[in-house]
Write a protein that holds these residues in place. Structure first.
Motif, mmCIF file in Angstrom:
data_model
loop_
_atom_site.group_PDB
_atom_site.id
_atom_site.type_symbol
_atom_site.label_atom_id
_atom_site.label_comp_id
_atom_site.label_asym_id
_atom_site.label_seq_id
_atom_site.Cartn_x
_atom_site.Cartn_y
_atom_site.Cartn_z
ATOM 1 N N LEU A 204 55.079 32.860 38.311
ATOM 2 C CA LEU A 204 53.630 33.119 38.511
ATOM 3 C C LEU A 204 53.243 34.453 37.889
ATOM 4 O O LEU A 204 53.922 35.466 38.087
ATOM 5 C CB LEU A 204 53.226 33.133 39.989
ATOM 6 N N ASN B 86 41.678 29.533 37.890
ATOM 7 C CA ASN B 86 42.679 30.616 37.995
ATOM 8 C C ASN B 86 43.997 30.268 37.291
ATOM 9 O O ASN B 86 44.055 29.349 36.461
ATOM 10 C CB ASN B 86 42.906 30.954 39.479
ATOM 11 N N ASN B 87 45.050 30.987 37.654
ATOM 12 C CA ASN B 87 46.359 30.799 37.025
ATOM 13 C C ASN B 87 46.888 29.356 37.167
ATOM 14 O O ASN B 87 47.431 28.788 36.221
ATOM 15 C CB ASN B 87 47.379 31.817 37.579
ATOM 16 N N ASP C 42 42.907 25.521 45.499
ATOM 17 C CA ASP C 42 43.759 26.717 45.647
ATOM 18 C C ASP C 42 42.875 27.813 46.245
ATOM 19 O O ASP C 42 41.653 27.643 46.355
ATOM 20 C CB ASP C 42 44.305 27.112 44.256
ATOM 21 N N VAL C 43 43.483 28.914 46.593
ATOM 22 C CA VAL C 43 42.738 30.024 47.194
ATOM 23 C C VAL C 43 41.564 30.455 46.307
ATOM 24 O O VAL C 43 41.612 30.321 45.090
ATOM 25 C CB VAL C 43 43.659 31.242 47.430
ATOM 26 N N SER D 149 42.841 35.112 44.441
ATOM 27 C CA SER D 149 44.270 35.153 44.112
ATOM 28 C C SER D 149 44.827 36.552 44.325
ATOM 29 O O SER D 149 44.075 37.529 44.452
ATOM 30 C CB SER D 149 44.472 34.732 42.651
ATOM 31 N N MET D 150 46.157 36.618 44.346
ATOM 32 C CA MET D 150 46.823 37.917 44.520
ATOM 33 C C MET D 150 46.364 38.880 43.411
ATOM 34 O O MET D 150 46.345 38.499 42.234
ATOM 35 C CB MET D 150 48.342 37.734 44.475
ATOM 36 N N LEU E 147 49.330 26.093 48.220
ATOM 37 C CA LEU E 147 49.640 26.951 49.363
ATOM 38 C C LEU E 147 50.012 28.360 48.881
ATOM 39 O O LEU E 147 50.542 28.479 47.784
ATOM 40 C CB LEU E 147 50.768 26.374 50.238
#
Ligand code: CP
Ligand code: NVA
Length: 305
Positions: free
Chosen positions: A125, A160-161, A222-223, A226-227, A263
């Protein structure tokens, strides 16, 4: 020559097929209690600069179950945190280890590390991609639906990613992929446009989630944050609210739609608790399949050739 897995563009359609076949094979053997020890004597370093539960543990467990040894290296506890150059770190770790799984922020940094490493480097990731996630997700779709082509796969939420890796997979496998993202949160042009150009399938990006999920076979979310984007969280919660995967949205899809989430999930934000826990959700199988797919990836990239 060593081969890296930095994006799904590093794989051919035949590589995907081989990984699917082998992951199912390894899953069956694992279920039957048949040991596979093809990574005996091999050591895998996991250099992680971001949090992880699934990717870390599934790669570590995969390595152990295949007879090898994983070595977890939290980047903040290495000299990377004190500015040792990434290329120097890569050259040193290559003298000790047989391969690296790396989770970090910048794809550029990952590429720099891979260029300096003499051992295979696998992307666990980055801000731009999450290739191993989408490999195991494709395995889950195959397991549930028996095919990939002819399905309508709908991504709902942030471009996102993970979405970028879906675009890469679609480019190579010719999938029918629809992404519903708020304007301003579309996937990056430089990933979207080549995917649209290269695919033999159909890639559509739009902003209406209801239109997108109509007749969907798979809904994936997905969220929203993101981080690394934590400072945008409040704004994103407002902007993404209409993109929640809830029962009203799922009702617009096919009756046998499956709902996926890589997740960790934030129930009540990107997915409602009832859908997450409901009969269309396949999130636990999806999480499990990371173990089996990561075994297939390790066998391919880390085993003695
Ligand atoms: N899906 C996934 O990559 O989970 P982790 O962040 O827990 O590894
Ligand atoms: N898009 C998420 C995926 C987490 C597995 C993130 O990067 O935080």
């Amino acid at each position: 020559m060593k081969k890296d897995l930095l994006t799904l563009r590093d794989l051919s359609a035949d590589d995907f097929e081989a990984l699917f076949a082998r992951s199912f094979d390894l899953k069956g053997r694992h279920g039957a209690g048949i040991p596979d020890l093809m990574l005996q004597g091999r050591t895998l370093g996991l250099v992680f600069d971001k949090a992880s539960t699934r990717t870390r543990v599934s790669f570590e467990a995969a390595m152990i179950q295949l007879g090898g040894t994983p070595l977890f290296l939290s980047a903040k506890d290495t000299q990377l945190a004190r500015n040792e150059p990434i290329a120097d770190t890569a050259r040193v770790l290559s003298r000790y280890l047989n391969a690296l799984v790396v989770r970090t922020y910048s794809q550029g940094l990952l590429e720099e590390l891979a260029a300096a490493a003499s051992v295979p480097v696998i992307n666990g990731l980055t801000d731009l991609y999450h290739p191993c996630q989408v490999l195991s997700d494709l395995m889950t779709i195959l397991e549930k639906k028996g095919k990939l082509n002819g399905l309508k796969l709908v991504w709902v939420g942030d471009g996102n990613n993970v979405a970028h890796s879906w675009l890469n997979a679609s480019a190579i496998l010719g999938l029918h992929l629809v992404l519903a993202c708020p304007e301003g949160y579309y996937p990056k042009e430089e990933i979207l446009e080549p995917a649209k150009k290269d695919t033999s399938g159909n890639i559509i990006v739009l902003s209406d989630p209801k239109q997108a999920v109509c007749d969907a076979d798979v809904i994936y979310t997905d969220v929203w944050t993101s981080m690394g984007q934590e400072s945008e969280s409040d704004l994103r919660k407002k902007i993404f609210r209409p993109y929640q995967v809830n029962q009203a949205l799922v009702d617009l899809a096919k009756d046998d739609v499956i709902v996926m989430h890589c997740l960790p999930a934030h129930k009540g934000d990107e997915i409602s608790a009832d859908v997450f826990e409901g009969p269309r959700s396949v999130v636990w199988d999806q999480a499990e399949n990371k173990l089996h797919m990561h075994k297939a990836v390790l066998e391919r990239f880390v085993a003695r050739q």
